[in-house]
Write an enzyme that holds these catalytic residues in place. Sequence first.
Site, PDB file in Angstrom:
ATOM      1  CG  PHE A  11     -16.498 -17.407 -42.901  1.00  0.00           C
ATOM      2  CD1 PHE A  11     -16.452 -17.886 -44.198  1.00  0.00           C
ATOM      3  CD2 PHE A  11     -15.320 -17.336 -42.180  1.00  0.00           C
ATOM      4  CE1 PHE A  11     -15.258 -18.297 -44.768  1.00  0.00           C
ATOM      5  CE2 PHE A  11     -14.116 -17.734 -42.730  1.00  0.00           C
ATOM      6  CZ  PHE A  11     -14.083 -18.217 -44.034  1.00  0.00           C
ATOM      7  CG  ASP A  12     -23.977 -15.283 -44.608  1.00  0.00           C
ATOM      8  OD1 ASP A  12     -24.716 -14.968 -43.665  1.00  0.00           O
ATOM      9  OD2 ASP A  12     -24.387 -15.894 -45.620  1.00  0.00           O
ATOM     10  CB  ALA A  13     -24.341 -18.810 -40.919  1.00  0.00           C
TER      11      ALA A  13
ATOM     12  CG  ASP B  57     -25.212 -16.230 -49.616  1.00  0.00           C
ATOM     13  OD1 ASP B  57     -24.976 -16.039 -48.408  1.00  0.00           O
ATOM     14  OD2 ASP B  57     -26.351 -16.405 -50.086  1.00  0.00           O
TER      15      ASP B  57
END
Length: 228
Positions: free
Chosen positions: A9-11, A181
């Site tokens: 996961f990107d943060a 995103d």
Amino acid sequence: MPRFKTLLFDADNTLFDFTSAEKMAITQTLQCFDIVPTSPLIAAYSRINDVMWHRLERGEITKAALRTARFEEFCREFGFSCDVTQMASTYLEALSAQTMLIDGALDVCRTLSGACRLYIVTNGIKSVQTRRFSASALKDFFSGVFISEEIGFEKPHRSYFEAVARQIEGFAPQSTLIIGDSLSSDILGGINAGLSTCWFNPEGKKAPEGLTIDFEIAALHELLPLVL
């Protein structure tokens, strides 16, 4: 059996609500320097900051330089005479205290952690990301956090993902999904590393032609049937 065993996961603006955090942090910073935090000023800082992070992804600026360069540009544009080093420090301190999450992040991560290994992959500044993650409700559901500042490479560079892979026991690209995103950082990085990609796109933006994205979601809860 889940479709994927490992989730990266990107943060920021994937799990953490960076848009709100940035607005709060720059508001507090400007107030510390006796500058009225008007909407145009906040929007201008966000624009300048975004440009700087894209420059970082392309290798045109270092992260150390980015910290103050965005404030140098901001003050130059509006004619402010401020200590940009102090301004940068004040901003990072304010930003690191913001732990707001994207809608659904907590429930989705709690559910997915029961079937998959979850990791955060981020280009964010170490001091900020470490403090935010440690104070967030997400920390119990993740097996690790990979910060580019520690890795030595930024997303989307393949070397970043190779370093991540080496640190995850039993890592298998074919059973790994990256969720983020940013097309230029997360999705392109995942493609370069041979991973399946999921674009978190709540604003319904149009992807450029020629960029192969495996999955696209508008809300985090859409990950559950996709993965499980």
